[in-house]
Write an enzyme that holds these catalytic residues in place. Sequence first.
Site, short mmCIF file in Angstrom:
data_model
loop_
_atom_site.label_atom_id
_atom_site.label_comp_id
_atom_site.label_asym_id
_atom_site.label_seq_id
_atom_site.Cartn_x
_atom_site.Cartn_y
_atom_site.Cartn_z
N LYS A 22 39.74 -59.07 27.45
CA LYS A 22 38.32 -58.90 27.80
C LYS A 22 37.43 -59.35 26.66
O LYS A 22 36.47 -60.10 26.86
CB LYS A 22 38.05 -57.42 28.10
N ASN A 23 37.77 -58.91 25.45
CA ASN A 23 36.87 -59.20 24.32
C ASN A 23 36.90 -60.67 23.89
O ASN A 23 36.00 -61.12 23.20
CB ASN A 23 37.21 -58.30 23.12
N ARG A 91 26.68 -54.08 26.55
CA ARG A 91 26.21 -54.45 25.24
C ARG A 91 26.63 -55.88 24.85
O ARG A 91 25.90 -56.60 24.18
CB ARG A 91 26.75 -53.45 24.22
N CYS A 115 24.15 -46.50 22.13
CA CYS A 115 25.43 -46.55 22.82
C CYS A 115 26.18 -45.25 22.55
O CYS A 115 26.02 -44.66 21.49
CB CYS A 115 26.20 -47.75 22.30
N ARG A 120 24.54 -48.81 17.70
CA ARG A 120 25.17 -50.13 17.55
C ARG A 120 24.11 -51.20 17.37
O ARG A 120 23.69 -51.83 18.34
CB ARG A 120 26.07 -50.43 18.76
N ASP A 306 39.45 -49.68 18.55
CA ASP A 306 39.62 -49.61 20.01
C ASP A 306 40.94 -48.94 20.42
O ASP A 306 41.18 -48.75 21.61
CB ASP A 306 39.56 -51.03 20.62
N ARG A 398 35.67 -51.02 33.30
CA ARG A 398 35.01 -52.04 32.48
C ARG A 398 36.04 -52.86 31.70
O ARG A 398 35.79 -54.02 31.38
CB ARG A 398 34.06 -51.36 31.47
C1 UD1 Z 1 33.57 -55.64 19.24
C2 UD1 Z 1 34.37 -55.26 20.45
C3 UD1 Z 1 34.60 -53.76 20.50
C4 UD1 Z 1 35.20 -53.27 19.18
C5 UD1 Z 1 34.38 -53.76 17.99
C6 UD1 Z 1 35.03 -53.42 16.66
C7 UD1 Z 1 33.71 -56.96 22.05
C8 UD1 Z 1 33.05 -57.28 23.33
N1 UD1 Z 1 33.66 -55.69 21.64
O1 UD1 Z 1 32.29 -55.04 19.38
O2 UD1 Z 1 35.49 -53.48 21.57
O3 UD1 Z 1 35.21 -51.85 19.18
O4 UD1 Z 1 34.23 -55.18 18.04
O5 UD1 Z 1 36.31 -53.95 16.60
O6 UD1 Z 1 34.34 -57.81 21.44
N2 UD1 Z 1 27.23 -53.48 13.06
C9 UD1 Z 1 26.05 -53.49 12.34
N3 UD1 Z 1 25.14 -54.48 12.58
C10 UD1 Z 1 25.35 -55.48 13.49
C11 UD1 Z 1 26.58 -55.48 14.21
C12 UD1 Z 1 27.50 -54.47 13.97
O7 UD1 Z 1 25.82 -52.60 11.52
O8 UD1 Z 1 24.50 -56.35 13.64
C13 UD1 Z 1 28.24 -52.42 12.83
C14 UD1 Z 1 28.59 -51.64 14.09
O9 UD1 Z 1 27.65 -50.58 14.32
C15 UD1 Z 1 29.97 -51.16 13.75
C16 UD1 Z 1 30.57 -52.31 12.97
O10 UD1 Z 1 29.45 -53.05 12.46
O11 UD1 Z 1 29.91 -50.00 12.92
C17 UD1 Z 1 31.47 -53.23 13.76
O12 UD1 Z 1 30.80 -53.64 14.94
P1 UD1 Z 1 31.07 -55.04 15.64
O13 UD1 Z 1 32.28 -55.68 15.08
O14 UD1 Z 1 29.81 -55.82 15.66
O15 UD1 Z 1 31.36 -54.60 17.15
P2 UD1 Z 1 31.11 -55.50 18.42
O16 UD1 Z 1 31.28 -56.93 18.05
O17 UD1 Z 1 29.86 -55.10 19.10
#
Ligand code: UD1
Length: 419
Positions: A22-23, A91, A115, A120, A306, A398
């Site tokens: 999915k991701n 998201r 979230c 997030r 995850d 999902r």
């Molecule tokens: C992706 C995955 C999700 C997984 C996560 C971490 C998808 C669709 N989802 O989510 O399943 O749990 O990676 O492996 O691929 N952060 C910030 N600022 C930002 C972006 C992120 O502070 O602009 C923080 C987040 O709050 C979190 C950490 O960075 O604490 C990691 O988040 P991130 O890797 O961005 O998660 P996603 O890419 O949204």
Amino acid sequence: MDKILVHGGRRLAGTVRISGSKNSALPILAAALLTKETCVISRVPDLSDIHYMLTILSELGCEVERASGVVTIKAENVDTEAPYDIVRKMRASVCILGPLLGREKEATVSLPGGCIIGDRPIDLHLRGFEALGAAVRVQAGNVKVLAPELRGSIINLRGKFGSTVLGTDNVMMAAVLADGTTVIDGAAEEPEVVDLANFLIAMGAKIEGAGTRRIIIEGVKELHGAEHEVIPDRIEAGTFLVAAAICGDGVTLIRVEPKHLLAVTEPLAQAGFDIESGREKITIRPGATRRALKLDAHPYPGFPTDMQAQMCALLATTDGISVVTDNVFPQRFMHVAELKRMGANIELQGPTAIIHGVEKLGGAPVMASDLRASAALVLAGLHADGITEVNRVYHIDRGYESIDEKLNALGAEIERVKV
Ligand code: UD1
């Protein structure tokens, strides 16, 4: 709204086929926005998150066709504003920003709301776009990114919780069509980022270093259509490994990539399970003893956040004291209160769950709060006495393709009830 009834006490055995990731699929589908030509993406799982992404792409003007896991997308002309009603449901819709910015030099999406697994933000994505020369405006709940032209730049995407997966994807997708060279430092190293980079390369992008902390992108004038097969879902696979650990007598996963799962199979082996990996397959069998674990979730190649909830479900009935810390989403422990309602003995201290293993859990009505937490509750129910009723099943749909049918084929007894 469906609910799931898990009749506890059945043993699992046999073979389960793992779906496409999915991701990986979500940003890869979004990347089709980068070209006017046709893209064909196979092994796309049948999940509601994928459905949302395809709806967004259709609403943006893409021609989208889907037939048994193969999605064909032609984005001849595209709008740059994504409809709020669909975007708010997922998201990951934020990952259309990068390709739209790359191709049309502008994009607007609703800001992702709060979230359930914690705040997030998308500040790192926006920081990356700004470094490429885009102006970012937040207005009436929307974020708009706009650039007269995109210029390659050196960008550090590391935040206080480590790298960002979708942030790396987004900046990479914008940078492939920027003028000059972009260097992303502090890039996410997840296999899903590598899969997206491979698709972009097949479309004509010039990218080096995907899968390491430094990705170098040489901008090109335009991309062309391409075909791509999505990698296996390592989190679905990990979830089945934990299910088999909880109540299996020998379960084999096929169409998996064992090297993407080392951070899950190594702790399972340490906990006493017998793990055998081969080409595209992994078998897990119960070992002579079961041991408590200390686990710390970190970005890849660390133990995945995850998989944290599912592992808590296993450790809840593992003798001894286990300690599980989530360094990626420190507030991601909504499943703990529900596991406690089933009789687990877990104490939360900030980002850490201290789990005192009990012999057995008892079935109870429980509430799914997010995707992986709901999977954890289903897994806990497999080994609990009596019936576990998992409500708000839409969370699980999902991200897991027919999880109930796949578990039932292994010997579980799970019913889906329409409410
Ligand atoms: C992706 C995955 C999700 C997984 C996560 C971490 C998808 C669709 N989802 O989510 O399943 O749990 O990676 O492996 O691929 N952060 C910030 N600022 C930002 C972006 C992120 O502070 O602009 C923080 C987040 O709050 C979190 C950490 O960075 O604490 C990691 O988040 P991130 O890797 O961005 O998660 P996603 O890419 O949204």
